[in-house]
Design a protein around this motif. Structure first.
Motif, mmCIF file in Angstrom:
data_model
loop_
_atom_site.group_PDB
_atom_site.id
_atom_site.type_symbol
_atom_site.label_atom_id
_atom_site.label_comp_id
_atom_site.label_asym_id
_atom_site.label_seq_id
_atom_site.Cartn_x
_atom_site.Cartn_y
_atom_site.Cartn_z
ATOM 1 N N ILE A 378 7.619 1.225 1.085
ATOM 2 C CA ILE A 378 6.851 0.366 2.677
ATOM 3 C C ILE A 378 5.324 1.013 2.675
ATOM 4 C CG2 ILE A 378 7.225 -0.396 4.732
ATOM 5 C CD1 ILE A 378 10.887 -0.601 4.462
ATOM 6 N N HIS A 379 5.942 2.733 2.597
ATOM 7 C CA HIS A 379 4.258 2.866 3.439
ATOM 8 C C HIS A 379 3.865 2.933 2.354
ATOM 9 C CE1 HIS A 379 5.263 4.294 7.152
ATOM 10 N NE2 HIS A 379 6.917 5.276 6.483
ATOM 11 N N GLU A 380 3.673 2.524 0.945
ATOM 12 C CA GLU A 380 2.635 2.842 -0.164
ATOM 13 C C GLU A 380 2.176 1.289 0.354
ATOM 14 O OE1 GLU A 380 0.790 4.071 -3.800
ATOM 15 O OE2 GLU A 380 1.165 4.142 -1.482
ATOM 16 N N PHE A 437 0.079 1.790 -7.102
ATOM 17 C CA PHE A 437 1.623 1.282 -6.343
ATOM 18 C C PHE A 437 2.280 2.651 -7.149
ATOM 19 C CE2 PHE A 437 5.659 0.349 -5.807
ATOM 20 C CZ PHE A 437 6.442 0.312 -3.792
ATOM 21 N N LYS A 438 1.958 3.691 -6.428
ATOM 22 C CA LYS A 438 2.983 5.138 -6.385
ATOM 23 C C LYS A 438 3.658 5.435 -5.145
ATOM 24 C CE LYS A 438 -0.130 6.984 -9.833
ATOM 25 N NZ LYS A 438 -0.967 7.786 -10.877
ATOM 26 N N PRO A 439 5.118 4.790 -4.496
ATOM 27 C CA PRO A 439 5.700 5.688 -3.661
ATOM 28 C C PRO A 439 5.873 6.885 -3.740
ATOM 29 C CG PRO A 439 6.706 3.470 -4.998
ATOM 30 C CD PRO A 439 5.453 4.364 -5.531
ATOM 31 N N VAL A 449 4.578 10.846 4.267
ATOM 32 C CA VAL A 449 4.397 10.410 5.576
ATOM 33 C C VAL A 449 2.995 10.922 6.459
ATOM 34 C CG1 VAL A 449 3.420 8.984 7.593
ATOM 35 C CG2 VAL A 449 5.281 8.238 5.429
ATOM 36 N N LYS A 450 3.832 12.138 6.947
ATOM 37 C CA LYS A 450 2.901 13.481 8.208
ATOM 38 C C LYS A 450 1.948 13.847 7.231
ATOM 39 C CE LYS A 450 4.185 17.232 10.802
ATOM 40 N NZ LYS A 450 2.960 18.048 10.558
ATOM 41 N N LYS A 451 2.292 14.379 6.700
ATOM 42 C CA LYS A 451 1.063 15.216 5.036
ATOM 43 C C LYS A 451 -0.662 14.364 5.633
ATOM 44 C CE LYS A 451 -0.470 15.703 0.391
ATOM 45 N NZ LYS A 451 0.083 15.191 -0.577
ATOM 46 N N GLY A 460 -0.810 3.089 8.617
ATOM 47 C CA GLY A 460 -0.184 2.163 8.004
ATOM 48 C C GLY A 460 0.087 1.029 9.748
ATOM 49 N N PHE A 461 0.233 2.500 10.662
ATOM 50 C CA PHE A 461 0.813 1.660 12.151
ATOM 51 C C PHE A 461 -0.062 2.092 12.717
ATOM 52 C CE2 PHE A 461 4.759 0.933 9.048
ATOM 53 C CZ PHE A 461 5.214 -0.119 9.707
#
Length: 524
Positions: A378-380, A437-439, A449-451, A460-461
């Motif tokens: 989802i984040h990717e 696309f590399k999840p 995500v924090k990184k 993203g949000f």
């Protein structure tokens, strides 16, 4: 001398008459030329605004400013922003741009982007859209109390009121509803496959049916009948919610040319019939819930009714609050879900990994929340097709930027700074092979995500205090749907779908140009 003139007139009467006739024409042309010259000067007189302050300025044109695609609509305006970013990212932290004729700053430094969203948030806590949307709840019933639009203390108050309605416990309480809707969604897809043409299924429409049903049920406790042959008008109206009217776009252009107009005149973002439809449905749902206290359930509407009793909100305020849940849940979530399916269809090996992680058993809310690969997918997707392609923040306290050459520039309340989120998301300096696309980029073992948030290169949000309040609810919706679809279908991309990530020319969120068309094959 008089005799000479008289003789000349008598010898050349036609020439004199013609000369006299041409005078008004020359005068009119002169007036028109002077008027056009004045307009040109008005549009361009401050184009050296940033250069005088020692800051480089992107190429700028009269009337259209630095972003001509807003007007030509031959490509998405985010590509104008991306090109400026690419040109200046190695030499400057900030670059001057113009929105029509108004000077603004484009941020090219991830460090400054992070500061604007998080550590120095106090100096940038409002969104530019607030300048164009009326705070009068009678003028704009839907957005009057939306946290994205509100500014200063009003934003803090509304955010504090809305956030508890989207707590983990309330999202968990709504999860069984999402699961039930997902089962119906799978049956709906199977029926659609029987009737599907050679072009496959329209993923956006399919996913919008799902988000409409799950959001209307979770938020209002009603069914939109999205999966039936006779859906309620809610489905059609939702498609119109984010169709910006020409009147609003024209108003924004005029407001940028003449900012003072916002002090005495505003134009609603949504069409009046759309606004009245949603306001009416809110009012009816609220009244129905009030009239049937024995049918209460722990959903978002119930929370809002409790808030109304506590805060003394009137019906318009309550409706506006509730619309925050709806508008944030319908369109954005369906876009992310449809593009995630697209990317999984393009990458069958990643789809297989996700299917293995999901397994075959029913997943509790806690189990769903602990699946790292589905989160990474989802984040990717949000990186490649971000709802927030560029953030436009209002300066709320004086702030000083330092460019890479040491030149300092100060911005003041009312100025606008632009954070090019999409440009960061596609920068190979931060994301290797950014078009792919590399999840696994977002797995915890790689920093998660924090990184990327800490680096100031992933939005993203959004980020910081104004991060999307519905993030938890949206993620749960998307994951619940992905679980059921990936379990029940092999997702393939129909040849009608383009193979690159080119964005739609005019849509304000990142949406694949030409749409997402899928071939779903039922798994046995």
């Amino acid at each position: 001398m008089a005799e000479v003139v008289q003789l000349s007139l008598s010898l050349f009467p036609s020439a004199y008459a013609s000369s006299c006739a041409m005078c008004p024409i020359f005068t009119a042309l002169f007036v028109i030329a002077a008027f056009l010259a004045l307009i040109y000067v008005f549009l361009t007189w401050n184009f050296n605004y940033w250069k005088k302050r020692g800051i480089p300025s992107a190429k700028t044109w009269p009337f259209v400013g630095s972003f001509p695609s807003i007007f030509t609509q031959k490509r998405n305006v985010v590509y104008d922003i991306d090109e400026i970013y690419e040109q200046y990212k190695n030499s400057d932290n900030v670059v001057g741009v113009f929105q029509t004729r108004l000077p603004q700053l484009l941020i090219t430094s991830p460090e400054y982007a992070r500061k604007i969203f998080v550590s120095d948030f106090r100096s940038f806590h409002d969104n530019e859209m607030a300048k164009f949307v009326s705070k009068n709840k009678e003028v704009d019933k839907i957005l009057a109390n939306n946290p994205f639009i509100l500014t200063g203390e009003s934003w803090k108050e509304r955010r504090a009121e809305v956030t508890p309605g989207l707590s983990a416990n309330r999202v968990k309480a709504a999860y069984p509803v999402s699961q039930s809707v997902c089962k119906k969604f799978v049956d709906y897809i199977k029926r659609q496959l029987v009737m599907a043409s050679a072009d496959g299924l329209n993923a956006k429409d399919m996913c919008l049916c799902y988000t409409t049903e799950v959001v209307s049920d979770c938020v209002l406790g009603i069914s939109a009948q999205s999966f039936s042959d006779n859906p309620t008008p809610l489905v059609g109206m939702i498609k119109r919610v984010f169709e910006q009217s020409f009147g609003f776009i024209f108003y924004m252009v005029v407001a940028n040319l003449w900012p003072k107009i916002t002090k005495f005149y505003t134009v609603g973002l949504f069409a009046k019939d759309v606004e009245e439809f949603f306001y009416d449905i809110m009012r009816k749902c609220i009244q129905m819930r009030r009239d049937n206290p024995g049918q209460q359930r722990d959903d978002f509407l119930n929370y809002m009714l409790q808030l109304q009793d506590k805060k003394g909100l009137d019906t318009v305020e309550l409706s506006s609050h509730t619309m925050t849940f709806l508008t944030d849940g319908f369109e954005t979530t369906s876009q992310v879900l449809s593009h995630c399916l697209l990317l999984l269809g393009r990458n069958p090996e990643e789809q297989t990994k996700l299917r293995e992680e999901i397994g075959t058993g029913e997943l509790s809310f806690e189990q769903l929340s602990e699946l790292p690969f589905i989160d990474a997918c989802i984040h990717e997707t949000l990186r490649l097709f971000s709802p927030l392609m560029a953030a436009r923040k209002l300066v709320t306290e004086p702030y000083e930027f330092v460019n890479k050459n040491g030149v300092k520039v100060k911005v003041y309340p009312g100025d606008v700074v632009i954070i090019p989120a999409n440009a960061f998301h596609y920068d190979a300096q931060y994301f290797e092979d950014p078009q792919s696309f590399k999840p696994q980029r977002f797995l915890e073992v790689n920093g998660g995500v924090k990184k990327y948030r800490d680096q100031g290169v992933y939005f993203g949000f959004g980020d910081g205090p104004r991060i999307c309040p519905g993030m938890r609810f949206a993620l749960t919706q998307i994951k619940a749907a992905l679980v059921e679809i990936i379990r029940n279908f092999d997702v393939k991309v129909n040849p009608k779908t383009r193979t690159d990530n080119r964005f739609d020319d005019t849509y304000f969120m990142a949406a694949l140009k030409g749409g997402v068309w899928l071939d779903l094959v039922e798994r046995k």
